[in-house]
Design an enzyme around this catalytic site. Sequence first.
Site, short mmCIF file in Angstrom:
data_model
loop_
_atom_site.label_atom_id
_atom_site.label_comp_id
_atom_site.label_asym_id
_atom_site.label_seq_id
_atom_site.Cartn_x
_atom_site.Cartn_y
_atom_site.Cartn_z
N LYS A 123 0.96 -1.16 -0.12
CA LYS A 123 0.02 0.19 0.02
C LYS A 123 0.86 1.32 -0.08
O LYS A 123 1.93 1.18 0.43
CB LYS A 123 -0.83 -0.02 1.28
N SER A 169 -9.59 1.51 2.95
CA SER A 169 -8.71 2.35 2.47
C SER A 169 -7.80 1.57 1.42
O SER A 169 -7.00 2.25 0.54
CB SER A 169 -8.18 3.15 3.32
N SER A 191 -9.94 -1.58 6.91
CA SER A 191 -9.26 -1.16 5.57
C SER A 191 -8.81 -2.18 4.92
O SER A 191 -8.43 -1.91 3.49
CB SER A 191 -8.31 0.04 5.70
#
Length: 438
Positions: free
Chosen positions: A68, A144, A168
């Site tokens: 990420k 996310s 997330s």
Amino acid sequence: MTATKDRSYPSAVARLETALARIHPPQAKNVFTTVLADSARWEAEAADRRSAAGASRGPLDGRIVSVKALFDVAGTVTSSGSDVLRHLPPAVEDAEVVKRLRAAGAIVIGKTQMTEFAFSALGTNQHDGTPGNPRDRARAPGGSSSGAVVSVIEGMADIAIGSDTGGSIRIPASLSGAVGFKPTSGFVPTAGTFSLSSTLDTIGPIASNVEDCFVTDQVLSGEIAPSRLKGASPGTFRLIVARGRLFHRCESDVLDAFENAMERLRRGGLQIKDGSIESALDDVAKIDKIGTFPSIEVGATLRSLGLGELDGVDLRTRVRIEAGAGVLGTDYVRMVRLRQAAIQSFEKCFGNNEVFILPTTPIRAPLLSSVAADAAFHELNGLVLRNPRVANLLDCPSVSLPLPFDGLPVGLMLVGRRNSDRRLLEIASCIEATLRPA
């Protein structure tokens, strides 16, 4: 399966080139923020040399992994999905988890898209663009860790590393149809990671199966003697359906998929009974009446990075940060104390080898057009966060499994007792196998 033990398995170099080719077509837009093609090729070549020499570093050796955009990767800027952080100097070294991945022989292919500061759950990003849900590109992928889940489902990576502060990892896994695991806090180091909430942040994998999550979690947590996953036997644990308010507002298709799964698990010999975590939810509500940890703590992170003003921050994100700035220090201390009491109380809700089970999110992936207006965005963002965030506040390991589906995915969430991470994944493996289509 690893490339080191099966000569018919494509080489790491060949698999990497296939993955790189999938990143660049127009339909793959907005999945990656940085592609590390040159270093990934070097890592793939090294993995193939180890494979030929019989010198594997373990089950992640030669596997392709995305990370990420909030993880430090040496030589890249840790923008964390935000325009206002692009001025930062490049990281001088990898985040601790990236170091561990490389040491295990993983091929780090690139950094994936995310919502700004990891502070929303639908997967949208007004700065960099939003990757479409891989099952229906007109829909939200979940966040996310949005690019993370897409990278796995679209074959751009075998495994993705995300962060989970309120769901997330598990929310995109649920809305896009993957497996996502959130560990108990403290097992996986967060050093070198942008912090949304120092209280709630955890780091974990998204993959296509439980075993990949299991072996990845062992690497991330620094397991000295990693083991292979052995699924739990059906008679050795009990599933407690967390009936009550976390089932409210569930779409009929979500409820149908959940109840069908419960019936299949019963037929497979699993012990299931209805239960409740309502008292724990009351404890969580007491904290929420004061404030939320991410709203307060991300402001401290931004200030530490030299960001004194919020100009340029997405207004949907900004309003939540500004709300946290209004919480008094004494109230923040009350929140910390209430959470510790809630954690201790919730641990007493578990019997031996019991796991709570419920839908990961009460809805399936919404259309991106349906969250264009601020009011709709905030309502659905809060709704998909509602169930997963409980495990963060109560510091429990949790995993989302994809239910068999025709159409849009539905997620099945397990919440285990604090520090029972390995056992939870063994139970998840049993459930995965029981639900697998014949």
